[in-house]
Design an enzyme around this catalytic site. Sequence first.
Site, PDB file in Angstrom:
ATOM      1  N   THR A   1       0.738  -0.877   0.298  1.00 34.07           N
ATOM      2  CA  THR A   1      -0.347  -0.188   0.091  1.00 34.07           C
ATOM      3  C   THR A   1       0.429   1.325  -0.352  1.00 34.07           C
ATOM      4  O   THR A   1       1.994   1.446   0.634  1.00 34.07           O
ATOM      5  CB  THR A   1      -1.224   0.160   1.122  1.00 34.07           C
ATOM      6  OG1 THR A   1      -1.717  -0.978   1.149  1.00 34.07           O
ATOM      7  CG2 THR A   1      -2.136   1.085   1.389  1.00 34.07           C
TER       8      THR A   1
ATOM      9  N   THR B   1      -5.819   1.723  -2.530  1.00 36.85           N
ATOM     10  CA  THR B   1      -6.683   0.559  -3.176  1.00 36.85           C
ATOM     11  C   THR B   1      -5.690   0.394  -4.405  1.00 36.85           C
ATOM     12  O   THR B   1      -5.929  -0.780  -4.833  1.00 36.85           O
ATOM     13  CB  THR B   1      -8.110   0.051  -3.137  1.00 36.85           C
ATOM     14  OG1 THR B   1      -8.367   1.196  -1.923  1.00 36.85           O
ATOM     15  CG2 THR B   1      -8.473  -0.642  -2.974  1.00 36.85           C
TER      16      THR B   1
ATOM     17  N   GLU C   1      -4.015 -14.758   2.654  1.00 34.57           N
ATOM     18  CA  GLU C   1      -4.662 -13.811   3.829  1.00 34.57           C
ATOM     19  C   GLU C   1      -5.828 -13.649   3.944  1.00 34.57           C
ATOM     20  O   GLU C   1      -6.173 -13.064   5.680  1.00 34.57           O
ATOM     21  CB  GLU C   1      -3.169 -12.331   3.940  1.00 34.57           C
ATOM     22  CG  GLU C   1      -4.268 -11.282   4.284  1.00 34.57           C
ATOM     23  CD  GLU C   1      -3.433  -9.291   4.256  1.00 34.57           C
ATOM     24  OE1 GLU C   1      -2.665  -9.872   2.342  1.00 34.57           O
ATOM     25  OE2 GLU C   1      -3.499  -9.180   5.039  1.00 34.57           O
TER      26      GLU C   1
HETATM   27  C1  LIG Z   1      -4.414  -1.608  10.462  1.00 36.70           C
HETATM   28  C2  LIG Z   1      -3.985  -2.025   8.520  1.00 36.70           C
HETATM   29  C3  LIG Z   1      -2.813  -2.342   8.810  1.00 36.70           C
HETATM   30  C4  LIG Z   1      -2.416  -3.012   7.580  1.00 36.70           C
HETATM   31  N1  LIG Z   1      -1.682  -3.827   6.942  1.00 36.70           N
HETATM   32  C5  LIG Z   1      -0.794  -3.344   5.926  1.00 36.70           C
HETATM   33  C6  LIG Z   1       0.502  -4.054   5.514  1.00 36.70           C
HETATM   34  O1  LIG Z   1       0.895  -4.814   6.567  1.00 36.70           O
HETATM   35  N2  LIG Z   1       0.742  -4.253   4.336  1.00 36.70           N
HETATM   36  C7  LIG Z   1       0.074  -3.411   2.910  1.00 36.70           C
HETATM   37  O2  LIG Z   1       0.656  -3.190   2.090  1.00 36.70           O
HETATM   38  N3  LIG Z   1      -1.163  -2.934   3.725  1.00 36.70           N
HETATM   39  C8  LIG Z   1      -1.183  -2.636   4.598  1.00 36.70           C
HETATM   40  N4  LIG Z   1      -2.445  -2.047   4.446  1.00 36.70           N
HETATM   41  C9  LIG Z   1      -3.542  -1.462   3.823  1.00 36.70           C
HETATM   42  C10 LIG Z   1      -4.988  -2.088   3.574  1.00 36.70           C
HETATM   43  O3  LIG Z   1      -4.194  -3.611   3.311  1.00 36.70           O
HETATM   44  C11 LIG Z   1      -5.310  -1.353   2.235  1.00 36.70           C
HETATM   45  O4  LIG Z   1      -4.813  -1.046   1.743  1.00 36.70           O
HETATM   46  C12 LIG Z   1      -4.934  -0.075   2.778  1.00 36.70           C
HETATM   47  O5  LIG Z   1      -5.938   0.559   3.925  1.00 36.70           O
HETATM   48  C13 LIG Z   1      -6.150   0.917   1.511  1.00 36.70           C
HETATM   49  O6  LIG Z   1      -6.016   1.524   0.927  1.00 36.70           O
HETATM   50  P1  LIG Z   1      -6.216   3.782   1.670  1.00 36.70           P
HETATM   51  O7  LIG Z   1      -6.701   2.776   3.176  1.00 36.70           O
HETATM   52  O8  LIG Z   1      -5.427   4.352   0.844  1.00 36.70           O
HETATM   53  O9  LIG Z   1      -8.121   3.350   1.335  1.00 36.70           O
HETATM   54  P2  LIG Z   1      -8.582   4.103  -0.238  1.00 36.70           P
HETATM   55  O10 LIG Z   1      -7.946   3.374  -1.457  1.00 36.70           O
HETATM   56  O11 LIG Z   1      -7.777   5.193  -0.021  1.00 36.70           O
HETATM   57  O12 LIG Z   1      -9.923   3.333  -0.354  1.00 36.70           O
HETATM   58  C14 LIG Z   1     -10.858   4.311   0.449  1.00 36.70           C
HETATM   59  C15 LIG Z   1     -12.201   3.472   0.712  1.00 36.70           C
HETATM   60  O13 LIG Z   1     -12.861   3.952  -0.684  1.00 36.70           O
HETATM   61  C16 LIG Z   1     -13.096   2.220  -0.910  1.00 36.70           C
HETATM   62  N5  LIG Z   1     -12.905   2.110  -2.909  1.00 36.70           N
HETATM   63  C17 LIG Z   1     -12.185   2.685  -3.108  1.00 36.70           C
HETATM   64  N6  LIG Z   1     -12.508   2.616  -4.562  1.00 36.70           N
HETATM   65  C18 LIG Z   1     -13.481   2.547  -4.533  1.00 36.70           C
HETATM   66  C19 LIG Z   1     -14.485   1.439  -5.853  1.00 36.70           C
HETATM   67  N7  LIG Z   1     -14.018   1.394  -6.817  1.00 36.70           N
HETATM   68  N8  LIG Z   1     -15.384   1.177  -5.466  1.00 36.70           N
HETATM   69  C20 LIG Z   1     -15.915   1.075  -3.631  1.00 36.70           C
HETATM   70  N9  LIG Z   1     -15.148   1.706  -3.290  1.00 36.70           N
HETATM   71  C21 LIG Z   1     -13.802   2.379  -3.659  1.00 36.70           C
HETATM   72  C22 LIG Z   1     -12.489   1.284  -0.433  1.00 36.70           C
HETATM   73  O14 LIG Z   1     -12.983   0.406  -0.687  1.00 36.70           O
HETATM   74  C23 LIG Z   1     -12.198   2.438   1.153  1.00 36.70           C
HETATM   75  O15 LIG Z   1     -13.057   1.338   2.254  1.00 36.70           O
HETATM   76  C24 LIG Z   1      -3.341  -2.185   6.249  1.00 36.70           C
HETATM   77  C25 LIG Z   1      -4.237  -1.557   7.167  1.00 36.70           C
HETATM   78  C26 LIG Z   1      -4.445  -1.042   8.050  1.00 36.70           C
HETATM   79  C27 LIG Z   1      -5.884  -0.004   8.977  1.00 36.70           C
END
Ligand SMILES: Cc1cc2nc3c(=O)[nH]c(=O)nc-3n(C[C@H](O)[C@H](O)[C@H](O)COP(=O)(O)OP(=O)(O)OC[C@H]3O[C@@H](n4cnc5c(N)ncnc54)[C@H](O)[C@@H]3O)c2cc1C
Length: 394
Positions: free
Chosen positions: A156, A162, A276
């Site tokens: 990420t 995402t 995972e």
């Molecule tokens: C506690 C924690 C631990 C994590 N550990 C890791 C790790 O070890 N390694 C790693 O690589 N990542 C990790 N992550 C990242 C996680 O797996 C997600 O990939 C990341 O949180 C998503 O990116 P963002 O938060 O920028 O969300 P965004 O991409 O900004 O999305 C925001 C919201 O909008 C929604 N959304 C976006 N586009 C659409 C669409 N087209 N249709 C419907 N909904 C949509 C998403 O589902 C989300 O709910 C972790 C996250 C957390 C919270």
Amino acid sequence: MGFGRSGRFGHGRDSNASLKNIISPDALERMYEVNPADPYQELRSALRELCAQFPAEYFRRIDERRAYPEEFVDALTKAGWLAALIPEEYGGSGLGLTEASVIMEEVNRAGGNAGACHGQMYNMGTLLRHGSESQKRAYLPKIARGELRLQAMAVTEPVAGTDTTKIKTTAVKKGDHYVVSGQKVWTSRVQHSDLMILLARTTPLPEVTKKSEGMSIFLVDLRESIGEALRVRPILNMVNHETNELFFDDLKIPAENLIGEEGKGFRYILDGLNAERTLIAAECVGDGYWFIDKVAKYVKERNVFGRPIGQNQGVQFPIAKAYIKVEAANLMRFKACTLFDAHQPCGGAVLHRLDRRADGSPPRGFDDSRQTRVRLGVSAGGLAVLAGSPGAGE
Ligand SMILES: Cc1cc2nc3c(=O)[nH]c(=O)nc-3n(C[C@H](O)[C@H](O)[C@H](O)COP(=O)(O)OP(=O)(O)OC[C@H]3O[C@@H](n4cnc5c(N)ncnc54)[C@H](O)[C@@H]3O)c2cc1C
């Protein structure tokens, strides 16, 4: 460890509590006791014995210090549970995802937090499925013994989120090494890892025909890398979950640390995410049963107007509803595991649903998988919270 891939475990579910008995006096014991019809009872018993050595007080002390449950993770490692998915020829137990999911479920079902160490179980999958034989021989036996911790995975990024294909971190090949620049976020367990899986772009986005191409996977040795070229900034936002921002400033990685073929990294990452998601869904199922155990006990003990509050249908119904949802999620988990273990496609609806909604309700548009525990906590464990139970700790 004694739990090899010998066919001793089939598929099944682990609850013999009928709905009508949820809050009857003996129901709790029956829900938690080992079910003779459950093919995983031996596995569950062994896990429950180990988890019993780490009661609620242990996790509460860890939470107070914002510390890492070292002793608990060491005990799981020494008993071989975190090496469940590593084949026997590389020093692991050679179990399937189904059995691995039961291990994770039991940790959370006992009130523990498998999230502290689940990465050690599944991150090596990328290496196992796509690494060369020499990479596997070099790393997997040490990972199985816990001498090397591969608990971190950096995919990420702050801007891409995402939309993984838009990652900006690049790895440029220069002779016998790659030079990495960019930034990652939410990279968990870096402080308790020796190695880390990294996804970086090796071909710029405008130069690829499909946006999912041109990304590659590397194994980063954190012991050598953390410093000027790789800075780690902890994100101090979550109790019992250690996660970080990473800054890569021309970090050199030996070319031999590339896993699989250059440019195919996105596909490799998706393979790993299936395992995972399923394991984390099993943890959520374990959390769900934990909450239901707690709330069912509380409503039997709490007397108001001269009788236990659990005798009121208005109190029973939400608990029953939550129980049905956890049971449904449990079945979906086993379905996903069965497909994964049979090497069938499993990245579609089943896993989407498990990830987004481990409580069994239909997915909405937003990624609320991280809220599942909270939601279960509210719907099934709300009364437990009122009673002073602190969630994952107790
Ligand atoms: C506690 C924690 C631990 C994590 N550990 C890791 C790790 O070890 N390694 C790693 O690589 N990542 C990790 N992550 C990242 C996680 O797996 C997600 O990939 C990341 O949180 C998503 O990116 P963002 O938060 O920028 O969300 P965004 O991409 O900004 O999305 C925001 C919201 O909008 C929604 N959304 C976006 N586009 C659409 C669409 N087209 N249709 C419907 N909904 C949509 C998403 O589902 C989300 O709910 C972790 C996250 C957390 C919270």
